[in-house]
Design an enzyme around this catalytic site. Structure first.
Site, PDB file in Angstrom:
ATOM      1  N   CYS A   1       5.715   0.003   7.688  1.00  0.00           N
ATOM      2  CA  CYS A   1       5.387   1.135   6.831  1.00  0.00           C
ATOM      3  C   CYS A   1       6.625   1.523   6.031  1.00  0.00           C
ATOM      4  CB  CYS A   1       4.930   2.312   7.706  1.00  0.00           C
ATOM      5  SG  CYS A   1       4.508   3.791   6.783  1.00  0.00           S
ATOM      6  N   LEU A   2       6.429   1.815   4.756  1.00  0.00           N
ATOM      7  CA  LEU A   2       7.558   2.206   3.911  1.00  0.00           C
ATOM      8  C   LEU A   2       8.220   3.493   4.393  1.00  0.00           C
ATOM      9  CD1 LEU A   2       6.082   1.405   0.371  1.00  0.00           C
ATOM     10  CD2 LEU A   2       7.650   0.016   1.757  1.00  0.00           C
TER      11      LEU A   2
ATOM     12  N   HIS B   1      -2.978   7.242   6.806  1.00  0.00           N
ATOM     13  CA  HIS B   1      -1.984   8.151   6.222  1.00  0.00           C
ATOM     14  C   HIS B   1      -2.626   9.425   5.694  1.00  0.00           C
ATOM     15  CE1 HIS B   1       1.981   6.371   6.341  1.00  0.00           C
ATOM     16  NE2 HIS B   1       1.532   5.209   5.891  1.00  0.00           N
TER      17      HIS B   1
ATOM     18  N   HIS C   1      -4.754   1.105   7.241  1.00  0.00           N
ATOM     19  CA  HIS C   1      -3.397   1.656   7.394  1.00  0.00           C
ATOM     20  C   HIS C   1      -3.187   2.820   6.419  1.00  0.00           C
ATOM     21  CE1 HIS C   1       1.055   1.187   8.118  1.00  0.00           C
ATOM     22  NE2 HIS C   1       1.062   1.837   6.964  1.00  0.00           N
ATOM     23  N   GLU C   2      -3.547   2.630   5.155  1.00  0.00           N
ATOM     24  CA  GLU C   2      -3.348   3.682   4.156  1.00  0.00           C
ATOM     25  C   GLU C   2      -4.296   4.851   4.387  1.00  0.00           C
ATOM     26  OE1 GLU C   2      -0.655   3.559   2.535  1.00  0.00           O
ATOM     27  OE2 GLU C   2      -0.299   1.471   3.066  1.00  0.00           O
TER      28      GLU C   2
ATOM     29  N   GLY D   1       0.836  -1.185   0.000  1.00  0.00           N
ATOM     30  CA  GLY D   1       0.000   0.000   0.000  1.00  0.00           C
ATOM     31  C   GLY D   1       0.871   1.235   0.000  1.00  0.00           C
TER      32      GLY D   1
ATOM     33  N   GLN E   1       3.082   9.824   1.475  1.00  0.00           N
ATOM     34  CA  GLN E   1       4.347   9.094   1.446  1.00  0.00           C
ATOM     35  C   GLN E   1       5.199   9.439   0.231  1.00  0.00           C
ATOM     36  OE1 GLN E   1       2.252   5.181   2.326  1.00  0.00           O
ATOM     37  NE2 GLN E   1       4.219   4.949   3.393  1.00  0.00           N
TER      38      GLN E   1
END
Length: 192
Positions: A105-106, A151, A147-148, A45, A50
């Site tokens: 998380c990235l 963000h 999760h996304e 995701g 991000q």
């Protein structure tokens, strides 16, 4: 185009993102770039903050989880064909029992922690053709969306862990914000 992933500590990750107006940008190209960026970083995701954009769009593709499962482990049916773009999404309802899953998380490389989330959600969003959808997701597909979605509301998974775990992660998070991390994808660090 592959964007650098914005690292923990950048204020854009804490912004509540704004809705996208139809026609304001090439949404299909942006979605393609976000998928390309996500795949290059081996993510499932990716949300606009991000990549440094404070707009309400995120992309998901859970197939990688099925592709990387242990031998003999069954494939998760909730992830079959689960490649989507969510524009101006709004979670309408979350229900079911909260369950723990170790998230990462990235934007926060090499940090993982158990996060409790409801098992099911109903979400309304637009696709890249500006068609509106209202859909129900559960299990790991719901978790990826949650999760996304967090963000685009300026929330990180580390905000949802126990106070003790937060304390344990403090040094790692500080190091990430200072650029003291080795990720195997390009990152962008905030310069004050």
């Amino acid at each position: 185009m592959i964007y650098p992933i914005v690292a923990y500590g950048d204020p854009v990750l804490r912004k509540e993102c704004r809705d996208i107006e139809k026609g304001e940008l090439d949404i299909k190209q942006l979605a393609d770039d976000m998928f390309e960026t996500m795949y290059a970083a081996s993510g499932v995701g990716l949300a606009a903050p991000q990549i440094g954009k404070d707009i309400r769009i995120f992309v998901v593709d859970g197939q990688q989880i099925n592709d990387n499962r242990e031998e003999g482990e069954p494939s998760n049916p909730h992830l079959e064909g689960f490649k989507k773009v969510f524009i101006n999404a709004e979670i309408l309802e979350e229900d079911g029992d909260d369950w723990a899953y170790e998230e990462g998380c990235l934007s926060i490389p090499d940090v993982r922690a158990d996060v409790y989330r409801p098992e099911k959600l109903t979400i309304r969003y637009f696709d890249t053709d500006w068609n509106e959808h209202t859909e129900v997701y559960e299990d790991i597909a719901a978790r990826i969306i949650q999760h996304e979605y967090d963000h685009i509301d300026g929330i990180l998974f580390t905000d949802l862990v126990s106070p003790l775990k937060k304390q344990m992660l403090k040094k790692k998070l500080t190091n990430i914000s200072k650029g003291k991390i080795n990720a195997d994808y390009k990152m962008r660090f905030y310069k004050k």
